[in-house]
Design an enzyme around this catalytic site. Structure first.
Site, mmCIF file in Angstrom:
data_model
loop_
_atom_site.group_PDB
_atom_site.id
_atom_site.type_symbol
_atom_site.label_atom_id
_atom_site.label_comp_id
_atom_site.label_asym_id
_atom_site.label_seq_id
_atom_site.Cartn_x
_atom_site.Cartn_y
_atom_site.Cartn_z
ATOM 1 N NE ARG A 3 38.737 -0.852 -19.351
ATOM 2 C CZ ARG A 3 40.133 -1.194 -19.731
ATOM 3 N NH1 ARG A 3 41.222 -2.623 -19.635
ATOM 4 N NH2 ARG A 3 39.698 -0.999 -20.883
ATOM 5 C CB THR A 40 29.963 -1.730 -21.936
ATOM 6 O OG1 THR A 40 30.463 -1.606 -22.967
ATOM 7 C CG2 THR A 40 31.125 -1.366 -21.050
ATOM 8 C CD GLU A 98 38.235 2.668 -19.805
ATOM 9 O OE1 GLU A 98 38.540 1.219 -19.690
ATOM 10 O OE2 GLU A 98 38.081 3.014 -20.678
ATOM 11 C CG ASP A 152 31.343 2.858 -27.496
ATOM 12 O OD1 ASP A 152 30.798 3.686 -26.366
ATOM 13 O OD2 ASP A 152 31.966 2.096 -27.458
ATOM 14 C CD GLU A 206 33.676 -3.519 -28.834
ATOM 15 O OE1 GLU A 206 35.325 -3.983 -29.214
ATOM 16 O OE2 GLU A 206 34.527 -2.587 -27.774
HETATM 17 C C1 DMJ Z 1 36.011 -1.826 -23.367
HETATM 18 O O1 DMJ Z 1 36.494 -1.615 -22.174
HETATM 19 C C2 DMJ Z 1 34.460 -1.877 -23.499
HETATM 20 O O2 DMJ Z 1 33.639 -2.874 -24.341
HETATM 21 C C3 DMJ Z 1 33.635 -0.449 -23.356
HETATM 22 O O3 DMJ Z 1 32.760 -0.024 -23.648
HETATM 23 C C4 DMJ Z 1 35.056 -0.369 -25.039
HETATM 24 N N1 DMJ Z 1 36.179 -0.638 -25.257
HETATM 25 C C5 DMJ Z 1 36.457 -1.621 -24.340
HETATM 26 C C6 DMJ Z 1 36.899 -3.297 -25.464
HETATM 27 O O4 DMJ Z 1 36.407 -2.748 -26.194
#
Ligand code: DMJ
Length: 472
Positions: free
Chosen positions: A126, A448, A122, A249, A365
């Site tokens: 982030r 992501t 995380e 994912d 997403e």
């Molecule tokens: C985000 O923190 C990122 O996109 C992660 O890959 C998946 N979950 C959340 C958003 O839904």
């Protein structure tokens, strides 16, 4: 008999029919074409509403709790999740004064020398991602220094017998903990660590994160799938169920994107059999509609017909990796899922049309995929789709102080959470969908968490592959 048939037909229709009808192609209904400039202005206004709420009630903290109007922190000490995640969105929207204030806050207050255990995955997607994209967009060296300090403190996670990263690390002591992990956590690090390596000229960051990705891939089954749980120290699978949903994912996402951003041929070589296996064993054609469900990683046998808000990133990944027709079909399914209740659930059983997990965490997403498909097809259908998504999002999730997750997409009951990815991703993808010229899509690769990373280190022809892949 006829009566029985009528009754079962009615039940089927009730299950299959969305509460609000979408066209059979999952198209954005017969609505008027969306006006992109007007929509971009609406998105910006609403983003600033959420940002202002954060500033007013939670400035200096990780997140805003949008119902109680209180600050929320992940750990004993704030790591400024929302300002770091929001910074590049502010820049892309041209909100320079706000962006400057966020940068000054980060420079003055973000201190990683803390005796706290943080989640490596995380914090990487982030904070490391946000600091790096913020640095690349503004040239502010203070952000790069923070990024390097953070990544250096995260490095001990890779000191396991397998090279797979431990789940958590203490930012001050470097002690690690957490051995039960998954491919998303082990395989979604290379864009951020790799960019830092290229920008600083310190290959250790690239090498450690790449090894974690390779070690994950090497544990794929004979039919090319990965499971959803593995042990960092033994490298053994703890859960052999395979899917494209949360926990796996972004492993797929980074297999493709580390080729796109770095031109690393190993990434392409890992991606090709992986996507082939996912398309073969996870894709599920149900009455002409395309979904991706769950299957056992060894046998390929279907285990669940589940798809949800997190899976909805996959059309975007299919599109950017060159499979636009499949992406478009899957996006139609995502939109159909959304239209069942005017907001998508976390998990749906698409065969039974039954909600398995009813929350909506304000996830980005489905918007991300709409943006990618709009970019690749230029089909105005995706602008209309985005308008529907956005208007529903505002209608059901807006609060006086910001935006609130939903505990239940059927009742629309709200929840006191506004995760930082709402500012990093959800609003950014809405904005870029309607104002695509704000960013050169072909010149960046989104991590992501929707932080755009740019291969500023590309010179001459030695990395032509990366340039070619990037413009795909
Ligand atoms: C985000 O923190 C990122 O996109 C992660 O890959 C998946 N979950 C959340 C958003 O839904």
């Amino acid at each position: 008999m006829i009566r029985m048939l009528r009754t079962s037909a009615l039940i089927f229709l009730m299950l299959a029919a969305p509460v609000r009808a979408a066209t059979s192609s999952g198209g954005a209904s017969a609505a008027q074409p969306a006006d992109p400039a007007q929509m971009a202005a609406e998105v910006k206004t609403e983003f600033l509403h959420a940002w202002t709420g954060y500033k007013r009630y939670a400035w200096g903290h990780d997140d805003l709790a949008p119902l109680s109007r209180k600050p929320h922190d992940w750990y004993a000490k704030s790591l400024l999740m929302s300002p770091v995640d929001a910074l590049d969105t502010l820049v892309l929207m041209g909100e320079n004064k706000e962006a400057d204030a966020a940068r000054d806050l980060i420079a003055a207050k973000l201190d990683f020398d803390q005796d706290i255990y943080v989640k490596n995955f995380e914090v990487t997607i982030r904070l490391l991602g946000g600091l790096l994209s913020g640095y690349q967009l503004t040239g502010d060296e203070r952000l790069l220094h923070k990024a390097e300090d953070l990544a250096t403190r995260l490095l001990p996670v890779f000191d396991s017998p397998t090279g797979l990263p431990y789940v958590e690390v203490n930012l001050r002591t470097g002690k690690t903990r957490g051995t039960q992990t998954n491919p998303a956590e082990t395989g979604t690090l290379l864009l951020e660590f790799g960019t830092l390596a290229r920008v600083t000229g310190k290959p250790v960051f690239y090498d450690k994160a790449k090894r974690a990705l390779v070690e994950t891939w090497q544990r794929r089954s004979a039919i090319g799938l990965v499971g959803s749980g593995l042990d960092v120290e033994t490298g053994k699978w703890l859960d052999t169920e395979s899917h494209i949903s949360g926990g796996i994912d972004s492993y797929y996402e980074y297999l493709w994107k580390c080729w796109r951003l770095f031109g690393d041929e190993d990434c392409l070589a890992m991606w090709q059999p992986s996507i082939a296996a996912a398309n073969r064993y996870l894709a599920d054609d149900v009455g002409g509609s395309l979904w991706y469900g769950y299957a056992d990683m060894h046998s390929g046998k279907r285990t669940h017909a589940y798809y949800g808000a997190l899976d909805a990133f996959f059309p975007g990944l299919l599109a950017v990796s060159g499979d636009v027709p499949r992406a478009a079909r899957l996006q139609d399914s995502s939109f159909r899922m959304w239209n069942m209740h005017g907001i998508e659930p976390e998990v749906l059983d698409y065969r039974a049309s039954k909600i398995i997990s009813p929350g909506y965490a304000l996830r980005p997403e489905i918007v991300e995929s709409t943006y990618y498909l709009s970019h690749y097809t230029r089909d105005p259908k995706y602008l209309a789709m985005g308008r529907t998504l956005f208007r529903d999002f505002v209608r059901y999730c807006r609060t006086d102080a910001g935006y609130a997750a939903l505990a239940n997409v059927v009742t629309k009951q709200k929840k006191d959470r506004m995760e930082s990815f709402v500012l990093a991703e959800t609003f950014k993808y809405y904005y870029l969908l309607f104002a695509p010229s704000a960013l050169d899509f072909d010149a960046v690769t989104f991590n992501t968490e929707a932080h755009p990373l740019r291969a500023t280190w590309l010179r001459g022809t030695e990395t032509k592959a990366a340039g070619d892949a990037q413009s795909r």
